[in-house]
Design a protein around this motif. Sequence first.
Motif, PDB file in Angstrom:
ATOM      1  N   GLN A   1       0.799  -1.306   0.021  1.00 33.74           N
ATOM      2  CA  GLN A   1       0.113  -0.094   0.086  1.00 33.74           C
ATOM      3  C   GLN A   1       0.759   1.304   0.032  1.00 33.74           C
ATOM      4  N   HIS A   2       2.020   1.145   0.055  1.00 36.20           N
ATOM      5  CA  HIS A   2       2.993   2.317   0.442  1.00 36.20           C
ATOM      6  C   HIS A   2       3.475   3.093  -0.893  1.00 36.20           C
ATOM      7  N   HIS A   3       3.434   4.100  -0.870  1.00 38.32           N
ATOM      8  CA  HIS A   3       3.727   4.685  -2.346  1.00 38.32           C
ATOM      9  C   HIS A   3       4.975   5.752  -2.116  1.00 38.32           C
ATOM     10  N   ASP A   4       5.856   5.668  -3.232  1.00 39.49           N
ATOM     11  CA  ASP A   4       7.022   6.614  -3.089  1.00 39.49           C
ATOM     12  C   ASP A   4       6.800   7.888  -2.479  1.00 39.49           C
ATOM     13  N   GLY A   5       7.562   8.467  -1.643  1.00 43.11           N
ATOM     14  CA  GLY A   5       7.452   9.842  -0.993  1.00 43.11           C
ATOM     15  C   GLY A   5       6.512   9.711   0.090  1.00 43.11           C
ATOM     16  N   GLU A   6       6.100   8.605   0.606  1.00 44.38           N
ATOM     17  CA  GLU A   6       5.171   8.558   1.887  1.00 44.38           C
ATOM     18  C   GLU A   6       6.156   8.348   2.960  1.00 44.38           C
TER      19      GLU A   6
ATOM     20  N   LEU B   1       6.973  14.959  16.292  1.00 44.81           N
ATOM     21  CA  LEU B   1       6.214  13.927  15.722  1.00 44.81           C
ATOM     22  C   LEU B   1       4.988  14.436  14.900  1.00 44.81           C
ATOM     23  N   PRO B   2       4.174  15.408  15.550  1.00 45.05           N
ATOM     24  CA  PRO B   2       2.932  15.795  14.776  1.00 45.05           C
ATOM     25  C   PRO B   2       3.341  16.850  13.880  1.00 45.05           C
ATOM     26  N   ALA B   3       4.241  17.828  13.988  1.00 42.68           N
ATOM     27  CA  ALA B   3       4.483  18.548  12.820  1.00 42.68           C
ATOM     28  C   ALA B   3       5.237  17.780  11.521  1.00 42.68           C
TER      29      ALA B   3
ATOM     30  N   ALA C   1       3.867  15.645   6.069  1.00 47.73           N
ATOM     31  CA  ALA C   1       3.745  14.495   5.127  1.00 47.73           C
ATOM     32  C   ALA C   1       2.702  14.309   4.349  1.00 47.73           C
ATOM     33  N   GLY C   2       1.672  14.546   4.818  1.00 52.23           N
ATOM     34  CA  GLY C   2       0.228  14.441   4.025  1.00 52.23           C
ATOM     35  C   GLY C   2      -0.238  12.937   4.490  1.00 52.23           C
ATOM     36  N   VAL C   3       0.429  12.176   3.563  1.00 53.44           N
ATOM     37  CA  VAL C   3       0.245  10.680   4.132  1.00 53.44           C
ATOM     38  C   VAL C   3       1.405  10.055   4.596  1.00 53.44           C
ATOM     39  N   ALA C   4       1.254   9.414   5.795  1.00 55.94           N
ATOM     40  CA  ALA C   4       2.313   8.918   6.330  1.00 55.94           C
ATOM     41  C   ALA C   4       1.986   7.392   7.044  1.00 55.94           C
ATOM     42  N   TRP C   5       2.904   6.644   7.263  1.00 57.62           N
ATOM     43  CA  TRP C   5       2.964   5.390   7.918  1.00 57.62           C
ATOM     44  C   TRP C   5       3.643   5.295   9.200  1.00 57.62           C
ATOM     45  N   VAL C   6       2.765   4.780  10.149  1.00 56.22           N
ATOM     46  CA  VAL C   6       3.657   4.744  11.505  1.00 56.22           C
ATOM     47  C   VAL C   6       3.471   3.362  11.912  1.00 56.22           C
TER      48      VAL C   6
ATOM     49  N   ARG D   1      -1.793   4.050   9.099  1.00 54.49           N
ATOM     50  CA  ARG D   1      -1.950   4.951   7.794  1.00 54.49           C
ATOM     51  C   ARG D   1      -2.384   6.294   8.584  1.00 54.49           C
ATOM     52  N   VAL D   2      -1.736   7.489   8.360  1.00 58.16           N
ATOM     53  CA  VAL D   2      -2.266   8.634   8.884  1.00 58.16           C
ATOM     54  C   VAL D   2      -2.413   9.709   7.688  1.00 58.16           C
ATOM     55  N   GLU D   3      -3.653  10.153   7.610  1.00 53.71           N
ATOM     56  CA  GLU D   3      -3.786  11.368   6.724  1.00 53.71           C
ATOM     57  C   GLU D   3      -3.697  12.662   7.392  1.00 53.71           C
ATOM     58  N   ALA D   4      -2.954  13.505   7.239  1.00 53.58           N
ATOM     59  CA  ALA D   4      -2.637  14.609   8.147  1.00 53.58           C
ATOM     60  C   ALA D   4      -3.916  15.584   8.011  1.00 53.58           C
ATOM     61  N   GLY D   5      -4.600  15.765   6.700  1.00 46.42           N
ATOM     62  CA  GLY D   5      -5.771  16.391   6.780  1.00 46.42           C
ATOM     63  C   GLY D   5      -6.931  16.025   7.436  1.00 46.42           C
ATOM     64  N   LYS D   6      -7.104  14.654   7.430  1.00 47.37           N
ATOM     65  CA  LYS D   6      -8.335  14.081   7.895  1.00 47.37           C
ATOM     66  C   LYS D   6      -8.301  13.610   9.724  1.00 47.37           C
ATOM     67  N   GLU D   7      -7.233  12.812  10.022  1.00 44.68           N
ATOM     68  CA  GLU D   7      -7.098  12.258  11.224  1.00 44.68           C
ATOM     69  C   GLU D   7      -6.286  12.820  12.237  1.00 44.68           C
TER      70      GLU D   7
END
Length: 175
Positions: A53-58, A122-124, A129-134, A163-169
């Motif tokens: 599920q990971h894309h380059d740049g995430e 971490l929050p910043a 990132a927009g979309v990140a993986w933890v 998976r974390v989406e910055a704008g939503k979660e």
Amino acid sequence: ADASTRVGESPARRRRWWLTLACGAALGLALVVGLAVDSRHSTRGLGLALRAQHHDGEPVFMLRGYWYDVPFYARLREPVFDVDDWGDPAIARSDNWRKEVADAGEFDPARAGRLLLQPQALPAALCRAGVAWVIGTEQSAADLGLPVQARALYTARGLTLGRVEAGKELKPPCA
């Protein structure tokens, strides 16, 4: 080396030499096969789930741990971020993964400063990132304020991939 020069001395010695060599090779091969089959200490499943599920740049963030085989199985092209209290003086007193990573950072301080994150950063980083993986345990995610923020996509043996989406979660939301 001395023993190998005397192999030709007698047929019995030659047989013992080849038998010892064959036993050593069989033992080594059995050990490699055993370690490959035993998945108790592997995060292969998590790495494969990330790869799917990971894309380059995430970016990928590891929370208070470093699971060495995840980048390999996920085929990550970029280094992961490791979130922990890297200023803790106890790191230098124990011989474990934290000391190993901190010591490696001394060879390239600029890179270590970018990849070894303090918990408060971490929050910043997630917002940028927009979309990140933890990746971390439930406890490490809770300690860092991520219990409901990351959508869990894979869990095994106490380790979770989210998976974390910055704008939503993210709570609080990004500025």
